[in-house]
Design an enzyme around this catalytic site. Structure first.
Site, PDB file in Angstrom:
ATOM      1  N   ASP A  30      -5.233  -3.414  -0.235  1.00  0.00           N
ATOM      2  CA  ASP A  30      -4.760  -3.661  -1.600  1.00  0.00           C
ATOM      3  C   ASP A  30      -5.858  -3.280  -2.591  1.00  0.00           C
ATOM      4  OD1 ASP A  30      -2.329  -5.658  -2.852  1.00  0.00           O
ATOM      5  OD2 ASP A  30      -4.073  -5.249  -4.133  1.00  0.00           O
ATOM      6  N   ASN A  87       6.795 -10.890  -1.614  1.00  0.00           N
ATOM      7  CA  ASN A  87       7.255 -11.339  -2.930  1.00  0.00           C
ATOM      8  C   ASN A  87       8.559 -10.634  -3.257  1.00  0.00           C
ATOM      9  OD1 ASN A  87       5.010 -13.020  -3.444  1.00  0.00           O
ATOM     10  ND2 ASN A  87       3.791 -11.242  -4.035  1.00  0.00           N
ATOM     11  N   SER A  95       5.680  -6.860  -8.155  1.00  0.00           N
ATOM     12  CA  SER A  95       5.298  -5.881  -9.185  1.00  0.00           C
ATOM     13  C   SER A  95       5.518  -4.438  -8.759  1.00  0.00           C
ATOM     14  CB  SER A  95       3.833  -6.090  -9.590  1.00  0.00           C
ATOM     15  OG  SER A  95       2.986  -5.872  -8.482  1.00  0.00           O
ATOM     16  N   VAL A  96       5.686  -4.185  -7.480  1.00  0.00           N
ATOM     17  CA  VAL A  96       5.946  -2.817  -7.005  1.00  0.00           C
ATOM     18  C   VAL A  96       7.281  -2.833  -6.262  1.00  0.00           C
ATOM     19  CG1 VAL A  96       5.142  -0.904  -5.559  1.00  0.00           C
ATOM     20  CG2 VAL A  96       3.473  -2.300  -6.798  1.00  0.00           C
ATOM     21  N   HIS A 100       7.025  -4.605   0.604  1.00  0.00           N
ATOM     22  CA  HIS A 100       5.692  -4.642   1.200  1.00  0.00           C
ATOM     23  C   HIS A 100       5.378  -6.059   1.629  1.00  0.00           C
ATOM     24  CE1 HIS A 100       5.457  -5.040  -3.173  1.00  0.00           C
ATOM     25  NE2 HIS A 100       4.472  -5.913  -2.975  1.00  0.00           N
ATOM     26  N   HIS A 102       2.198  -8.560   2.298  1.00  0.00           N
ATOM     27  CA  HIS A 102       0.764  -8.771   2.121  1.00  0.00           C
ATOM     28  C   HIS A 102       0.205  -9.419   3.389  1.00  0.00           C
ATOM     29  CE1 HIS A 102       0.764  -8.376  -2.415  1.00  0.00           C
ATOM     30  NE2 HIS A 102       2.040  -8.652  -2.210  1.00  0.00           N
TER      31      HIS A 102
HETATM   32  P1  5GP Z   1       3.498  -7.474  -5.396  1.00  0.00           P
HETATM   33  O1  5GP Z   1       2.898  -8.142  -6.602  1.00  0.00           O
HETATM   34  O2  5GP Z   1       4.597  -6.504  -5.780  1.00  0.00           O
HETATM   35  O3  5GP Z   1       3.896  -8.411  -4.301  1.00  0.00           O
HETATM   36  O4  5GP Z   1       2.320  -6.625  -4.765  1.00  0.00           O
HETATM   37  C1  5GP Z   1       1.971  -5.348  -5.170  1.00  0.00           C
HETATM   38  C2  5GP Z   1       0.558  -5.133  -4.726  1.00  0.00           C
HETATM   39  O5  5GP Z   1       0.270  -3.750  -4.816  1.00  0.00           O
HETATM   40  C3  5GP Z   1      -0.483  -5.852  -5.594  1.00  0.00           C
HETATM   41  O6  5GP Z   1      -1.223  -6.757  -4.784  1.00  0.00           O
HETATM   42  C4  5GP Z   1      -1.341  -4.727  -6.151  1.00  0.00           C
HETATM   43  O7  5GP Z   1      -2.696  -5.051  -6.240  1.00  0.00           O
HETATM   44  C5  5GP Z   1      -1.075  -3.597  -5.172  1.00  0.00           C
HETATM   45  N1  5GP Z   1      -1.214  -2.276  -5.756  1.00  0.00           N
HETATM   46  C6  5GP Z   1      -0.685  -1.857  -6.947  1.00  0.00           C
HETATM   47  N2  5GP Z   1      -0.999  -0.561  -7.152  1.00  0.00           N
HETATM   48  C7  5GP Z   1      -1.742  -0.164  -6.085  1.00  0.00           C
HETATM   49  C8  5GP Z   1      -2.355   1.080  -5.744  1.00  0.00           C
HETATM   50  O8  5GP Z   1      -2.282   2.089  -6.453  1.00  0.00           O
HETATM   51  N3  5GP Z   1      -3.046   1.120  -4.575  1.00  0.00           N
HETATM   52  C9  5GP Z   1      -3.139   0.024  -3.744  1.00  0.00           C
HETATM   53  N4  5GP Z   1      -3.859   0.185  -2.618  1.00  0.00           N
HETATM   54  N5  5GP Z   1      -2.559  -1.152  -4.033  1.00  0.00           N
HETATM   55  C10 5GP Z   1      -1.872  -1.248  -5.197  1.00  0.00           C
END
Ligand code: 5GP
Length: 114
Positions: A30, A87, A95-96, A100, A102
Site C-alpha cells: 500500500d 472495505n 476509496s478505490v 481489494h 488489505h
Molecule cells: P480502500 O480505502 O479503498 O479500502 O483502500 C484503497 C487503498 O489503496 C488505500 O489504502 C490507499 O493507500 C491505496 N492506494 C491508493 N492509491 C494507490 C497507489 O497508487 N498505489 C498503491 N500501492 N496503493 C494505493
C-alpha cells in the site's frame, strides 16, 4: 469503461512494489501504509467491490483469501498475526472502486476498528 488504478498497476503502467502475482491475483504494498506491513491483494478481474461479486467469482475469491494468508506469512506475519480487511462502500471508507483486501500486520491492531 476506463480502467481502474489497480488494473494500471497490474499492467505496470503505474509503479507499485509488487510482492506476489499469478494469473488471478496481484499483491503489492500500500502506498500509504497503516501498519508496518500493509499489502493489498486484488483480483485481476476489476470487480468494483465485494457487493458486486457473484457466485461465478467464488473460486477466485477463495483463491484470493488463501493467497492473502500466504502473502502474510511470506511477509513474516505467520506467528504474530495479521488482519484481512475489505472495505465496501462509503461508510467503510472504500476509496478505490476495484475490489481489494488489505493485509495488515506488524503491530498490535485495535478492535473494534475506528
Ligand atoms: P480502500 O480505502 O479503498 O479500502 O483502500 C484503497 C487503498 O489503496 C488505500 O489504502 C490507499 O493507500 C491505496 N492506494 C491508493 N492509491 C494507490 C497507489 O497508487 N498505489 C498503491 N500501492 N496503493 C494505493
Amino acid at each position: 469503461m476506463s480502467r481502474t488504478l489497480f488494473e494500471k498497476i497490474a499492467a505496470r503502467e503505474i509503479n507499485a512494489d509488487i510482492v506476489y502475482e499469478d494469473n488471478q491475483v496481484l499483491a503489492f504494498k500500500d502506498i500509504n501504509p497503516q501498519a508496518p506491513v500493509h499489502i493489498l491483494i486484488v483480483p485481476k478481474k476489476p470487480i468494483p467491490r465485494i457487493a458486486e461479486a457473484g457466485p461465478w467469482d467464488n473460486q477466485m475469491l477463495g483463491h484470493l483469501l488463501t493467497k492473502a494468508a500466504e502473502v502474510a506469512h511470506q511477509a513474516g506475519l505467520g506467528n504474530s498475526g495479521y488482519r484481512l480487511v475489505i472495505n465496501n462502500g462509503p461508510d467503510a471508507g472504500e476509496s478505490v472502486p476495484h475490489l481489494h483486501c488489505h493485509i495488515l500486520g506488524g503491530r498490535q491492531l485495535e478492535w473494534p476498528p475506528g
